[in-house]
Design a protein around this motif. Sequence first.
Motif, mmCIF file in Angstrom:
data_model
loop_
_atom_site.group_PDB
_atom_site.id
_atom_site.type_symbol
_atom_site.label_atom_id
_atom_site.label_comp_id
_atom_site.label_asym_id
_atom_site.label_seq_id
_atom_site.Cartn_x
_atom_site.Cartn_y
_atom_site.Cartn_z
ATOM 1 N N GLN A 1 0.648 -1.438 -0.036
ATOM 2 C CA GLN A 1 -0.178 -0.222 -0.028
ATOM 3 C C GLN A 1 1.120 1.232 -0.450
ATOM 4 N N GLY A 2 0.429 1.888 -1.109
ATOM 5 C CA GLY A 2 1.633 3.531 -1.393
ATOM 6 C C GLY A 2 3.196 3.142 -1.217
ATOM 7 N N ALA A 3 3.539 1.896 -2.250
ATOM 8 C CA ALA A 3 5.068 1.508 -2.153
ATOM 9 C C ALA A 3 5.883 2.662 -3.773
ATOM 10 N N THR A 4 6.629 2.803 -3.272
ATOM 11 C CA THR A 4 8.446 3.582 -4.322
ATOM 12 C C THR A 4 7.957 2.782 -4.931
ATOM 13 N N LEU A 5 8.381 2.863 -5.831
ATOM 14 C CA LEU A 5 9.499 2.500 -7.337
ATOM 15 C C LEU A 5 10.781 1.465 -6.896
ATOM 16 N N ALA A 6 11.127 3.012 -5.792
ATOM 17 C CA ALA A 6 12.709 1.959 -5.335
ATOM 18 C C ALA A 6 12.301 0.663 -4.517
ATOM 19 N N GLU A 7 11.518 0.794 -3.756
ATOM 20 C CA GLU A 7 10.893 -0.031 -3.242
ATOM 21 C C GLU A 7 10.540 -1.594 -3.958
ATOM 22 N N LEU A 8 10.070 -1.220 -4.641
ATOM 23 C CA LEU A 8 8.905 -2.221 -5.278
ATOM 24 C C LEU A 8 10.680 -3.083 -6.455
ATOM 25 N N ILE A 9 11.495 -2.755 -6.674
ATOM 26 C CA ILE A 9 12.787 -3.350 -7.448
ATOM 27 C C ILE A 9 13.426 -3.650 -6.542
ATOM 28 N N ALA A 10 13.838 -2.998 -5.206
ATOM 29 C CA ALA A 10 14.306 -4.118 -4.276
ATOM 30 C C ALA A 10 13.880 -5.282 -3.545
ATOM 31 N N ASP A 11 12.808 -4.857 -3.850
ATOM 32 C CA ASP A 11 12.107 -6.979 -3.500
ATOM 33 C C ASP A 11 12.204 -7.734 -4.336
ATOM 34 N N ALA A 12 12.144 -6.619 -6.166
ATOM 35 C CA ALA A 12 12.650 -8.075 -7.023
ATOM 36 C C ALA A 12 13.494 -8.658 -7.264
ATOM 37 N N ASN A 13 14.664 -7.972 -7.072
ATOM 38 C CA ASN A 13 15.950 -8.659 -7.262
ATOM 39 C C ASN A 13 16.134 -9.451 -5.395
ATOM 40 N N ARG A 14 14.835 -9.642 -4.855
ATOM 41 C CA ARG A 14 15.119 -10.652 -3.683
ATOM 42 C C ARG A 14 15.148 -12.009 -4.589
ATOM 43 N N TYR A 15 13.745 -12.050 -5.851
ATOM 44 C CA TYR A 15 13.658 -13.279 -6.568
ATOM 45 C C TYR A 15 14.054 -13.500 -8.166
ATOM 46 N N SER A 16 14.479 -12.408 -8.955
ATOM 47 C CA SER A 16 15.061 -11.971 -10.201
ATOM 48 C C SER A 16 16.362 -12.356 -10.642
ATOM 49 N N ALA A 17 16.775 -13.138 -11.543
ATOM 50 C CA ALA A 17 17.617 -13.916 -11.664
ATOM 51 C C ALA A 17 19.287 -13.164 -11.972
ATOM 52 N N ARG A 18 17.865 -12.368 -13.042
ATOM 53 C CA ARG A 18 18.496 -11.336 -13.667
ATOM 54 C C ARG A 18 18.202 -10.220 -12.762
ATOM 55 N N GLU A 19 19.987 -8.919 -12.384
ATOM 56 C CA GLU A 19 19.338 -7.669 -11.450
ATOM 57 C C GLU A 19 19.067 -6.704 -12.029
ATOM 58 N N ILE A 20 18.053 -5.729 -11.639
ATOM 59 C CA ILE A 20 16.948 -5.059 -12.112
ATOM 60 C C ILE A 20 17.542 -3.506 -11.330
ATOM 61 N N ILE A 21 18.126 -2.155 -12.048
ATOM 62 C CA ILE A 21 18.413 -1.528 -11.278
ATOM 63 C C ILE A 21 17.542 -0.761 -12.254
ATOM 64 N N LEU A 22 18.178 0.741 -11.102
ATOM 65 C CA LEU A 22 17.144 2.023 -11.477
ATOM 66 C C LEU A 22 17.709 3.017 -11.802
ATOM 67 N N SER A 23 18.157 4.176 -13.095
ATOM 68 C CA SER A 23 18.851 4.822 -13.543
ATOM 69 C C SER A 23 19.518 5.669 -12.457
ATOM 70 N N ASP A 24 20.172 6.703 -12.602
ATOM 71 C CA ASP A 24 20.676 7.802 -11.396
ATOM 72 C C ASP A 24 19.387 8.183 -11.415
ATOM 73 N N GLU A 25 18.926 8.833 -12.078
ATOM 74 C CA GLU A 25 17.457 9.844 -11.793
ATOM 75 C C GLU A 25 16.625 9.601 -11.752
ATOM 76 N N LEU A 26 16.270 7.880 -11.131
ATOM 77 C CA LEU A 26 15.784 7.349 -10.248
ATOM 78 C C LEU A 26 15.347 6.830 -9.467
ATOM 79 N N GLN A 27 16.643 7.707 -8.792
ATOM 80 C CA GLN A 27 16.941 6.477 -7.429
ATOM 81 C C GLN A 27 16.166 7.448 -6.209
ATOM 82 N N THR A 28 16.180 8.884 -6.696
ATOM 83 C CA THR A 28 14.924 9.458 -5.001
ATOM 84 C C THR A 28 13.888 9.576 -5.454
ATOM 85 N N PHE A 29 13.111 8.776 -7.304
ATOM 86 C CA PHE A 29 12.545 9.029 -7.106
ATOM 87 C C PHE A 29 11.252 8.572 -6.275
ATOM 88 N N SER A 30 10.301 9.289 -6.065
ATOM 89 C CA SER A 30 9.283 8.610 -4.334
ATOM 90 C C SER A 30 8.030 9.613 -4.768
#
Length: 282
Positions: free
Chosen positions: A210-239
Motif C-alpha cells: 500500500q503506497g509502495a515507491t518504485l525503489a521499494e518494488l525494485i529492491a524486492d523484485a531483486n530478491r527473486y529476479s535471476a537478473r539484476e534490475i537497476i534504477l537509472s540515476d535520475e530515478l534513485q530518489t523518485f518517490s
Amino acid sequence: RDLVSYISDSFLSKLSILLLTCYRGWAVGGAAAMTAVLGFAIIGPQWRSDPVTIETSAVMTAYTSERGEIKTITLADQSKVTLGARTKLDVVMTDSERRIKLASGAAKFDVKSNPDRPFVVEAENFTATVMGTIFDVRSSAGIVRLSVAEGEVEVTHPFIVNDAPTSMMTKRRIFAGQKVTATPTDGLSQTEDLKLEDFATWREARLRYQGATLAELIADANRYSAREIILSDELQTFSEDRATMIFDGSDVERLLRSLPILFPVNIEDSGEGAIEITARPQ
C-alpha cells in the motif's frame, strides 16, 4: 566474599577507635572532619552487601538467505525467525537483551517470552520492542513495514520535519491485527487494520503493498529476479508516485510489464545482463 567482609569489618572497627580519639581531641573543625568519615563508614556496609553484577559477553550471529529462499532458524533463546528472500540480519544476545538488526529483506519473528530480556528489532531508523509475540518486519529501500499477528509491539521512529528526521521520537503500540509503515520522508504512519490471512504472505513469495515507491518494488523484485534490475540515476530518489498492488515473486516479468503503467518509466531490456529502469520522457 568472606575475605571482603573481614577486611571491611576490620576497617570499620579501626575507624570506630579513630573516631573516639578524634571526638576527644577535636573541637568545631574536628566535627566536620568526623562527619565526612562517618559518611564513608555508612557507605561501607552498603557497598559490601550489594555486589556488582557484571554482564557476560554478548554473543553475535549473522544470518542470510539467498535469492528466492525462505528459511526458518531457531535462536539461542528458542525464538524462531523466518527469513524472506535475500534477507540479512544480525543477532546480538546478552543477559539483559535480545537485539536484532534487519539490514534488508523480510523476517517473521515468533518470540519466546522473557520479561527480563526484551526482544528488539532494528531496521533503518525504526525500532520494535517486544517481550513475546508474533510479528513480521520488511525493510526495502528505506521503507519499513511491520504487522502483528499475536501480542503487541512497541515501535519508535524519528519524528520527521521538512522530510528529515529529528531527535524527537514517535512511539506507538501496535496490537494483533494491526500494521504500520515508516518512511524516511513521512515518518511513522497511523496504525491500520490487518487481515490475518495477509500476514507475512511473503513466505509464499506474495508481497502486498500500500503506497509502495518504485525503489521499494525494485529492491524486492531483486530478491527473486535471476537478473539484476537497476534504477537509472535520475530515478534513485523518485518517490512522488506510489502503487498499491500484490507482487508475485515467481513472476518478476509481470511486475516489470506493470511498471510503465504505474510509473512514468521505460524498461530497457536487451535480453542479456541487467535490466534497467529509466525515466520516460515527458
